[in-house]
Design a protein around this motif. Structure first.
Motif, short mmCIF file in Angstrom:
data_model
loop_
_atom_site.label_atom_id
_atom_site.label_comp_id
_atom_site.label_asym_id
_atom_site.label_seq_id
_atom_site.Cartn_x
_atom_site.Cartn_y
_atom_site.Cartn_z
N GLY A 99 0.80 -1.22 0.00
CA GLY A 99 0.00 0.00 0.00
C GLY A 99 0.83 1.27 0.00
N GLY A 100 1.89 1.30 0.78
CA GLY A 100 2.68 2.53 0.89
C GLY A 100 4.01 2.47 0.18
N MET A 101 4.29 1.39 -0.55
CA MET A 101 5.61 1.22 -1.15
C MET A 101 5.90 2.28 -2.21
N THR A 139 1.49 6.72 5.36
CA THR A 139 0.59 5.88 6.17
C THR A 139 -0.85 5.99 5.71
N VAL A 140 -1.26 7.19 5.31
CA VAL A 140 -2.63 7.38 4.81
C VAL A 140 -2.85 6.52 3.56
N PHE A 141 -1.89 6.54 2.63
CA PHE A 141 -2.00 5.70 1.43
C PHE A 141 -2.04 4.22 1.82
N ASP A 142 -1.20 3.83 2.76
CA ASP A 142 -1.13 2.44 3.17
C ASP A 142 -2.45 1.98 3.78
N VAL A 146 -5.12 -0.94 2.39
CA VAL A 146 -5.54 -2.05 3.25
C VAL A 146 -7.06 -2.08 3.37
N LEU A 147 -7.67 -0.92 3.58
CA LEU A 147 -9.13 -0.86 3.70
C LEU A 147 -9.79 -1.27 2.39
N LEU A 148 -9.22 -0.85 1.27
CA LEU A 148 -9.78 -1.23 -0.02
C LEU A 148 -9.67 -2.73 -0.24
N LEU A 186 1.10 -2.62 11.93
CA LEU A 186 1.89 -2.77 10.70
C LEU A 186 1.71 -1.58 9.77
N ASN A 187 0.49 -0.99 9.78
CA ASN A 187 0.27 0.20 8.97
C ASN A 187 1.12 1.37 9.45
N ALA A 188 1.53 1.35 10.70
CA ALA A 188 2.42 2.38 11.21
C ALA A 188 3.88 2.04 10.96
#
Length: 293
Positions: A99-101, A139-142, A146-148, A186-188
């Protein structure tokens, strides 16, 4: 191939055990199903023949079977389905990395190549404040990815006719909320690690090559746990990635998750998040970070 011993008829007539040979090549994996089926048929025929011999001699067949074993499966439909659809947990973990890569590498190695990192360092912001801003954006993108991903699983598993094909699986709002809570540490952490790895690479291509090691670790640990033949030890909740996968598996099975279990699984990611951000801020404070070669 089934081979009948030449003395088979004489042994049977004398009341002895007849000999048959099941000849096969164990190295042929595709023949394993046929071999197992043949062995099962021979065992069933042997039991039936033995029972008939006892009846002919006036002996109750139950005498030769003093133990009656009954199998009681306590697995609920939710637990049975989770064994098949463990990929929900696997891709939930993988989405936290992917997600955040792109945004993390673009905000570090990408800005270094474009020359837009130097103007940012000239602002009154401290290196730590600069990295915190980038970390929050990544983190917002990540979290969105994940939510999507989880929402896609939620919609698919609720509208797809899984019970009709023998998969009594449930992934409702409760499971969705538990997944989000378990993956939050993990999102953090992963955006912070991605930023640090991106700063270590002198080019976008080099940073992407370094990320491949992280992708390999995240993708392999759940697979290794899946084939673990013994009960998972209690300390595994402290292990990064493994702890989250364990809790995700419990959530899929519908098991209760104690608050202390979540705290244990979140301790290492949150601590490493702080360390990764401090390390990234330290890299940014060096003049060598502006060099692209």
């Amino acid at each position: 191939m089934l081979e009948i011993d030449p003395k088979f008829e004489a042994d049977v007539a004398a009341g002895k055990a007849g000999t048959v040979r099941l000849v096969y090549d164990h190295s042929r994996d595709r023949a394993r199903a046929a071999i197992d089926q043949a062995e099962s048929v021979l065992r069933a025929y042997s039991r039936q023949w033995g029972t008939q011999r006892l009846v002919l001699r006036g002996i109750v067949p139950e005498v030769a079977r003093p133990l009656n074993v009954e199998n009681v499966d306590l697995a609920t439909p939710q637990q049975s389905g989770s064994l098949i659809l463990f990929l929900v947990a696997y891709y939930g973990l993988f989405a936290s990395v992917m997600g955040g890569m792109a945004s993390a590498l673009d905000a570090t190695a990408g800005e270094r190549e474009r020359g837009s990192l130097e103007p940012l360092l000239a602002t009154p912001l401290s290196p730590l404040q600069l990295m915190l801003g980038k970390w929050l954006a990544v983190t917002v993108f990540d979290v969105l990815v994940v939510l999507l991903t989880l929402s896609g699983f939620y919609l698919t598993l609720n509208f797809a006719p899984l019970p009709a094909i023998g998969i009594p699986f449930l992934f409702g709002p409760i499971e969705l909320g538990r997944f989000v809570l378990i993956l939050a540490p993990l999102n953090a952490l992963l955006p912070a690690i991605l930023l640090y790895v991106g700063l270590r690479g002198r080019s976008l291509r080099e940073a992407q090559a370094n990320i491949s090691v992280l992708l390999f670790i995240v993708s392999m640990l759940p697979v290794l746990q899946l084939f673990l033949q013994q009960k998972e030890p209690a300390w595994i909740l402290w292990v990064l990635i493994s702890g989250q996968y364990t809790l995700l598996s419990r959530a899929l099975r519908g098991d209760a998750i104690a608050a202390i279990d979540w705290v244990q699984s979140a301790a290492a990611p949150l601590a490493l998040t702080v360390l990764a951000l401090l390390a990234a801020a330290r890299l940014v404070s060096r003049e060598s970070v502006l060099a692209s070669r």
